[in-house]
Design a protein around this motif. Sequence first.
Motif, PDB file in Angstrom:
ATOM      1  N   GLY A  13       0.590  -1.144   0.003  1.00  0.00           N
ATOM      2  CA  GLY A  13      -0.021   0.078   0.073  1.00  0.00           C
ATOM      3  C   GLY A  13       0.750   1.237   0.098  1.00  0.00           C
ATOM      4  O   GLY A  13       0.304   2.425   0.112  1.00  0.00           O
ATOM      5  N   SER A  14       2.149   1.121  -0.234  1.00  0.00           N
ATOM      6  CA  SER A  14       2.851   2.388  -0.265  1.00  0.00           C
ATOM      7  C   SER A  14       2.939   3.178  -1.304  1.00  0.00           C
ATOM      8  O   SER A  14       3.574   4.061  -1.685  1.00  0.00           O
ATOM      9  N   GLY A  15       2.053   2.692  -2.592  1.00  0.00           N
ATOM     10  CA  GLY A  15       1.886   3.217  -3.936  1.00  0.00           C
ATOM     11  C   GLY A  15       3.108   2.791  -4.893  1.00  0.00           C
ATOM     12  O   GLY A  15       3.300   3.324  -5.864  1.00  0.00           O
ATOM     13  N   LEU A 142      14.786   3.123  -4.864  1.00  0.00           N
ATOM     14  CA  LEU A 142      14.059   4.001  -3.881  1.00  0.00           C
ATOM     15  C   LEU A 142      13.198   3.028  -3.008  1.00  0.00           C
ATOM     16  O   LEU A 142      12.893   1.896  -3.158  1.00  0.00           O
ATOM     17  N   TYR A 143      12.841   3.521  -1.900  1.00  0.00           N
ATOM     18  CA  TYR A 143      12.045   2.960  -0.753  1.00  0.00           C
ATOM     19  C   TYR A 143      11.040   3.751  -0.587  1.00  0.00           C
ATOM     20  O   TYR A 143      11.178   4.747   0.059  1.00  0.00           O
ATOM     21  N   MET A 144       9.787   3.359  -0.949  1.00  0.00           N
ATOM     22  CA  MET A 144       8.469   3.982  -0.571  1.00  0.00           C
ATOM     23  C   MET A 144       7.902   3.701   0.602  1.00  0.00           C
ATOM     24  O   MET A 144       7.652   2.371   0.902  1.00  0.00           O
ATOM     25  N   HIS A 145       7.579   4.708   1.257  1.00  0.00           N
ATOM     26  CA  HIS A 145       6.723   4.129   2.393  1.00  0.00           C
ATOM     27  C   HIS A 145       5.682   5.255   2.774  1.00  0.00           C
ATOM     28  O   HIS A 145       5.610   6.231   2.424  1.00  0.00           O
ATOM     29  N   ALA A 146       4.840   5.024   3.846  1.00  0.00           N
ATOM     30  CA  ALA A 146       3.549   5.692   4.123  1.00  0.00           C
ATOM     31  C   ALA A 146       3.196   5.425   5.444  1.00  0.00           C
ATOM     32  O   ALA A 146       3.359   4.150   5.977  1.00  0.00           O
ATOM     33  N   SER A 147       2.371   6.123   6.185  1.00  0.00           N
ATOM     34  CA  SER A 147       1.661   5.744   7.363  1.00  0.00           C
ATOM     35  C   SER A 147       0.850   4.592   7.163  1.00  0.00           C
ATOM     36  O   SER A 147       0.200   4.453   6.014  1.00  0.00           O
ATOM     37  N   ILE A 148       0.452   3.937   8.230  1.00  0.00           N
ATOM     38  CA  ILE A 148      -0.412   2.642   8.055  1.00  0.00           C
ATOM     39  C   ILE A 148      -1.771   3.379   7.707  1.00  0.00           C
ATOM     40  O   ILE A 148      -2.717   2.724   6.937  1.00  0.00           O
ATOM     41  N   GLU A 149      -2.255   4.490   8.248  1.00  0.00           N
ATOM     42  CA  GLU A 149      -3.567   4.877   7.860  1.00  0.00           C
ATOM     43  C   GLU A 149      -3.733   5.052   6.269  1.00  0.00           C
ATOM     44  O   GLU A 149      -4.842   4.892   5.895  1.00  0.00           O
ATOM     45  N   ALA A 150      -2.759   5.957   5.756  1.00  0.00           N
ATOM     46  CA  ALA A 150      -2.700   6.212   4.371  1.00  0.00           C
ATOM     47  C   ALA A 150      -2.653   4.884   3.518  1.00  0.00           C
ATOM     48  O   ALA A 150      -3.389   4.575   2.593  1.00  0.00           O
ATOM     49  N   ARG A 151      -1.995   3.827   3.993  1.00  0.00           N
ATOM     50  CA  ARG A 151      -1.768   2.632   3.051  1.00  0.00           C
ATOM     51  C   ARG A 151      -3.212   1.808   3.401  1.00  0.00           C
ATOM     52  O   ARG A 151      -3.773   1.379   2.330  1.00  0.00           O
ATOM     53  N   ALA A 196      19.333   3.145  -0.790  1.00  0.00           N
ATOM     54  CA  ALA A 196      18.039   3.473  -1.252  1.00  0.00           C
ATOM     55  C   ALA A 196      17.809   4.989  -1.004  1.00  0.00           C
ATOM     56  O   ALA A 196      17.946   5.508   0.339  1.00  0.00           O
ATOM     57  N   GLN A 197      16.972   5.829  -1.883  1.00  0.00           N
ATOM     58  CA  GLN A 197      16.428   7.116  -1.382  1.00  0.00           C
ATOM     59  C   GLN A 197      14.981   7.015  -0.986  1.00  0.00           C
ATOM     60  O   GLN A 197      14.234   5.985  -1.734  1.00  0.00           O
ATOM     61  N   VAL A 198      14.601   7.522   0.196  1.00  0.00           N
ATOM     62  CA  VAL A 198      13.252   7.287   0.786  1.00  0.00           C
ATOM     63  C   VAL A 198      12.265   8.279   0.159  1.00  0.00           C
ATOM     64  O   VAL A 198      12.583   9.513   0.136  1.00  0.00           O
ATOM     65  N   ILE A 199      10.922   7.720  -0.228  1.00  0.00           N
ATOM     66  CA  ILE A 199       9.859   8.595  -0.619  1.00  0.00           C
ATOM     67  C   ILE A 199       8.879   8.334   0.458  1.00  0.00           C
ATOM     68  O   ILE A 199       8.496   7.199   0.508  1.00  0.00           O
ATOM     69  N   ASP A 200       8.473   9.239   1.264  1.00  0.00           N
ATOM     70  CA  ASP A 200       7.175   9.103   1.874  1.00  0.00           C
ATOM     71  C   ASP A 200       6.029   9.809   1.259  1.00  0.00           C
ATOM     72  O   ASP A 200       5.876  10.773   0.786  1.00  0.00           O
ATOM     73  N   THR A 201       5.002   8.469   1.001  1.00  0.00           N
ATOM     74  CA  THR A 201       4.084   8.859   0.249  1.00  0.00           C
ATOM     75  C   THR A 201       2.763   9.139   0.953  1.00  0.00           C
ATOM     76  O   THR A 201       1.697   9.184   0.186  1.00  0.00           O
TER      77      THR A 201
END
Length: 223
Positions: A13-15, A142-151, A196-201
Amino acid sequence: MKKIIIALDGPAGSGKTTTAREVAKKLNYIYIDTGAMYRATTLAFIRSGQELEGFDFDSLMNNIKIELEPSESGQRTLLNGEDVSKEIRTADVTKLASPVAAVGIVREKLVDQQRELGKQGGVVMDGRDIGTVVFPNADLKLYMHASIEARAARRTKELIAAGEDVSVEEIAKRIANRDEFDSNREISPLRKADDAQVIDTSNITIEEQTNIVIDLANKIINS
Ligand code: DC
């Protein structure tokens, strides 16, 4: 022009899948959703009607053929020639994909196939271990991550659109369980590669995510 390898990892779910697909389209690159390969293997296991405990994955891996084909929606997944793109997205497959993806021989075979598919470059590959194991020398990681709520909100929307009756709370729980399993398995756990570069989605749109990746990719392609 240089044809690079773009590795896109991150939790459910990180997009990353949608971003990978869009980036591949814009760069005219091959898009490979490696999660679909673990899901197709899981479907083959489920169809065997056997229990996970003691299951002969060696023989299963020697008897299945998984193919990824480009399609209108991005990618079609074939299991022994049959289009299973829809079936691999069911809740049953999703749940069992984590333990199946933790089996050594399953990873070995699928990683071999993924390396073969990406070796010419011009590829955007998404998964959990692309930057750490499959292509540790990828040009862009790239490493994409996001809050559990958003995911959870994203996944719930997708599942409801696909006709499933699910609540955001239930999906948040399932995602958290999957993250926990995928991050703590012994072989190739989900982990950010050191380079890896981190992207917070959490708070950005797909278009913004895509543009960030395209900009980074173009810098390398044109360097
Ligand atoms: O990204 P996804 O939800 O379609 O992935 C399905 C499962 O496969 C998930 O539990 C993690 C696993 N997976 C993996 O272990 N390694 C990958 N490269 C891709 C997916």
